[in-house]
Write an enzyme that holds these catalytic residues in place. Structure first.
Site, PDB file in Angstrom:
ATOM      1  CE1 TYR A 161      19.900  31.263  31.985  1.00  0.00           C
ATOM      2  CE2 TYR A 161      21.098  29.250  31.835  1.00  0.00           C
ATOM      3  CZ  TYR A 161      20.075  29.613  31.714  1.00  0.00           C
ATOM      4  OH  TYR A 161      18.808  28.941  31.732  1.00  0.00           O
ATOM      5  CB  THR A 171       7.722  34.103  38.629  1.00  0.00           C
ATOM      6  OG1 THR A 171       8.792  33.197  38.527  1.00  0.00           O
ATOM      7  CG2 THR A 171       7.268  34.282  40.088  1.00  0.00           C
ATOM      8  N   GLY A 182       4.821  33.033  33.769  1.00  0.00           N
ATOM      9  CA  GLY A 182       4.016  32.134  33.274  1.00  0.00           C
ATOM     10  C   GLY A 182       3.049  32.304  32.112  1.00  0.00           C
ATOM     11  CB  SER A 238       5.980  32.159  26.918  1.00  0.00           C
ATOM     12  OG  SER A 238       7.055  32.813  27.759  1.00  0.00           O
TER      13      SER A 238
END
Length: 246
Positions: free
Chosen positions: A148, A12, A14, A16
């Site tokens: 995050y 997933t 994929g 960059s």
């Protein structure tokens, strides 16, 4: 040597960065690779460059994940490797946080990753390998990173529980936690060239090995976790940050 010949892998995010490097390395090791991403043009371009299959899917939307799992099952059958890599940066100070800030990060990094695993379990072969992309921030406590960091800490908890739940099928579940990594995402922060260099210097100063990691470093660890060399490893988190979190 093609250590993954005959294996089918899905990455997933994929198109960059780490996902792109992982797809390239998985293919080099003999796997048939599928990459996903939100932007059709970016996925099409990356898939052509890599010589892999590209499918459009937004990890932040459970309906997209369900549709993706159905499409992969119908077109490719079962998978041997699942690299849940897609993620976003974002956040704010706790006092000034908004619901939209929170949802943006959590919907992709945690909820999306969770349901990617959930919806793909039925189409994983026994003995498959699942790898989550986490982050070294879980072992650190930086201001303005609560969203995050929380998303990645939650992911690590799910990884360990999934390793227990899927062990009867010999499916291994592990996580890789990179530190600063030279990818295109660093160039999308809106910094001018001088500020961008200053950011690199700031990070390098805090890394004992005095360098920033590369996407290829992480890609090699993904392929390690995907192959027979790691057949007795599950529920593990590998921190790859040059010692930054020590």
């Amino acid at each position: 040597m093609e250590t993954l010949k005959g294996k089918k892998a899905l990455v997933t995010g994929g198109n960059s960065g780490i996902g792109y490097a992982a797809a390239k390395e998985l293919k080099a090791q003999g796997a048939a690779v599928i990459i996903t991403g939100r932007r059709e043009n970016a996925i099409r371009e990356a898939a052509t460059e890599l010589g892999v299959t590209g499918l459009v899917s937004d990890q932040g939307k459970v309906a997209d994940i369900e549709s993706l799992a159905k499409k992969v099952s119908e077109q490719f059958g079962k998978l041997d490797i699942l690299f849940i890599n897609a993620g976003v940066l974002g956040g704010a100070g706790i006092e000034t946080a908004t619901e939209s800030d929170f949802d943006y990060v959590i919907d992709v990094n945690f909820k999306g990753a969770y349901f990617t695993l959930s919806k793909f379990i039925p189409i994983l072969n026994d003995g498959a390998s699942v790898v989550f992309l986490s982050s070294n921030v879980v072992g650190m406590n930086g201001a303005n990173t609560s969203m995050y960091t929380s998303s990645k800490a939650a992911l690590n908890a799910v990884m360990k529980i999934a390793a227990i739940e899927l062990a009867p099928r010999k499916i291994r579940v592990n996580a890789i936690s990179p530190g600063p990594t030279q990818t295109e995402i660093l160039n999308k922060m809106g910094l001018d060239p001088a500020a961008r260099l200053a950011l690199d210097d700031w990070m390098i100063e805090r890394i004992p090995l005095k360098k920033i990691g590369s996407a290829d470093d992480v890609a090699k660890m993904v392929t390690y976790f995907s192959g027979d060399a790691s057949s007795f490893i599950t529920g593990a988190e590998i921190v790859m940050d040059g010692g930054m979190s020590l």
